[in-house]
Enzyme design. Structure first.
Site: not given
Length: 557
Positions: A317, A412
């Site tokens: 991330h 994402d």
């Protein structure tokens, strides 16, 4: 097929061969316990139910194949084509049973109920307990899937010729009319089965219980039709055998239904370990959490695929979010990311005024907010007043989004090789994303593994360029040993092959992946490591790849 036959003139006699048509039973003429019209209605009702059950078996195998062995067009095509081919072979093979159509149909339905009803549980068991054997058994689950598709198709294909024989024995009619009646009942039943599977059986009962109940319905209807309507067409021995077979099938299915919860828990433990903490099915997918307490890392699986690995999620991330935040970043859009972890990294940057999250599965968002371990991991990011969550498909949502509304878009999403994600990696999708970017805005895309899927990764890059964006690719390496590869697991060497993540940073002007000097300091990322990550990605570049579009997807399954 029975040829049309004119009724015998009054006072004449018919031979037994004439009474049944060519190949008829050598016994007394058929005598029904009900009127002819009622008998025909009951046979057509049986066709309706059997067709519905058959389509449920077919969809069950397709769904289970996608869940257990990877969601791809090729996988679905293999199941459907093998089954349709087997149906043709089954129809031909059933010609030899026409002399004993009632007994043959009863036996076929009992076998179909057993095979179709138990297919999901058998496949799940083989995948759970032998899916990581490797070696000669590396493709064992896939071979079993083909075997079930072939067997189910053979039995479904044998139904119609036998039913045609039975309905003609009740009242003879021209071949075209008989085919029309049977086809109408068959197709309407298939429609009901096709709608019942996704909207009733799957959400309410799940894959395993739904298949078992469908098998029980199939056995009851098939046995009742033969033993109730064509009882006098069977010998005493045939009746006893048929009753015994159906009772055995129902006992097996009922026993499996009683044990299905224990079976599922044992299978999950075999696949994911003994630390399964949350297992639920949302309207979209199966969501499963392991670990997250007593110091054990938290893992999030969606439809069997590992989406969050607590041991290395920070590495992923930070690499996904921080390079895109260099520049204006007051308004941020996160596509996917319902787990809240990308949002956590976005909110670490000063100056963020608004974050919009578009997640298709509201169940994942609820879990990210309410589960103590997952909400602690995402630092309760989804509860921040600057964050707004929309439950929608990202493609559809972007079509209605205002232009130039975001400084940063973070994509994402699952890797493009998954069929459901392919449209979210298309030129059309990136064209919509480009429209919502501010003139100086940036888009970052997770493009899958660079080392093991270079063509897919560089197809993402080519597709972004075709949408009018300039790109810079980089990779984040260093996934720790023990990474679980999800449903496409095989031998240990294969399961641990994906040791990196690939990202593409895109903008209207040439982007350069680097960190915001006024932003937070990532724990796993530096400017120098980013430079090395760009070089590492470039060494894998595959040139000359065409872009992926909605009508011509280019990603592998």
């Amino acid at each position: 097929m029975i040829e049309p036959q004119a009724p015998a003139p009054p006072g004449s006699t018919q031979s037994r061969e004439d009474a049944y048509g060519p190949g008829g039973d050598h016994g007394s003429p058929l005598c029904l316990p009900v009127r002819q019209g009622t008998g025909r209605f009951l046979v057509l009702a049986g066709v309706f139910v059997c067709a519905a059950c058959g389509l449920v078996y077919e969809l069950e195998l397709v769904a289970l194949a996608a869940y257990l062995m990877g969601d791809s067009v090729a996988q679905t095509s293999v199941v459907l084509s093998v089954m349709v081919f087997a149906m043709g072979i089954g129809s031909l093979a059933a010609k030899g049973l026409r002399r004993h159509a009632a007994a043959g149909f009863g036996a076929v339905e009992a076998a179909l109920a057993l095979v179709g009803g138990c297919s999901a549980m058998a496949l799940y068991a083989v995948f759970a307990w032998t899916g990581d054997w490797g070696g000669a058994w590396a493709n064992g689950p896939r071979a079993l899937l083909v075997a079930f598709s072939l067997t189910t198709g053979l039995l479904i294909g044998a139904e119609v010729p036998l039913l045609m024989e039975l309905i003609q024995r009740i009242r003879r009619q021209d071949a075209g009319g008989a085919v029309a009646d049977l086809s109408a009942a068959d197709y309407v039943g298939a429609l009901v089965g096709g709608l019942a599977f996704p909207f009733l059986l799957l959400p309410l009962l799940g894959q395993l219980t739904g298949a078992l109940i469908t098998g029980a319905v199939n056995a009851v209807v098939g046995g009742a039709l033969v033993l109730g309507l064509f009882r006098r067409d069977l010998t005493v021995r045939a009746r006893r055998l048929l009753v015994g077979a159906n009772v055995c099938v129902l006992v097996v299915l009922a026993s499996a239904a009683v044990l299905v919860d224990d079976f599922e828990r044992a299978a999950r433990h075999a696949m994911y370990g003994s630390d399964v903490r949350v297992a639920l099915r949302t309207d979209v997918q199966e969501v499963l959490l392991t670990g997250g307490r007593n110091g054990r890392p938290l893992n999030l699986f969606l439809d069997g695929r590992l989406r969050v690995a607590g041991r290395d999620e920070l590495r992923y991330h930070e690499a996904l979010v921080h390079p895109a935040m260099h520049g204006p970043h007051g308004r941020v859009l996160v596509l996917g990311g319902g787990d809240g972890l990308a949002v956590r990294e976005v909110l670490r940057h000063p100056g963020v005024r608004r974050v919009d999250v578009v997640e298709i599965d509201a169940g994942v968002v609820r879990l990210a907010r309410r589960d103590p371990a997952l909400s602690a991991l995402n630092a309760h990011a989804l509860d921040d007043p600057r964050v707004r969550v929309a439950t929608a498909d990202a493609f559809d949502w972007l079509r209605g989004a205002p232009p130039a509304a975001y400084d940063v878009v973070v994509s994402d999403l699952p890797h493009p090789g998954i069929t459901a994600s392919t449209k979210l990696y298309s030129q059309e999708f990136y064209g919509l994303t480009r429209r919502v970017l501010a003139p100086a805005g940036r888009l970052v895309v997770h493009g899958g593994a660079v080392e093991s899927r270079p063509r897919d990764f560089w197809t993402v890059d080519a597709t972004l360029r075709a949408a009018g964006l300039r790109t810079a690719a980089y990779r984040a390496s260093g996934r720790r040993d023990g990474f679980a590869a999800g449903p496409d697991r095989g031998a240990v060497a294969t399961a641990h092959a994906h040791r990196d993540w690939g990202f593409v940073l895109a903008a209207r002007n040439a982007p350069v992946p680097r960190l915001d000097p006024s932003g937070p300091r990532p724990r796993t990322l530096t400017d120098s490591s980013l430079v090395a990550d760009v070089r590492a990605a470039e060494r894998t570049r595959v040139t000359g790849l065409p872009p992926s579009t909605l009508v011509h997807p280019r990603y592998g399954g």
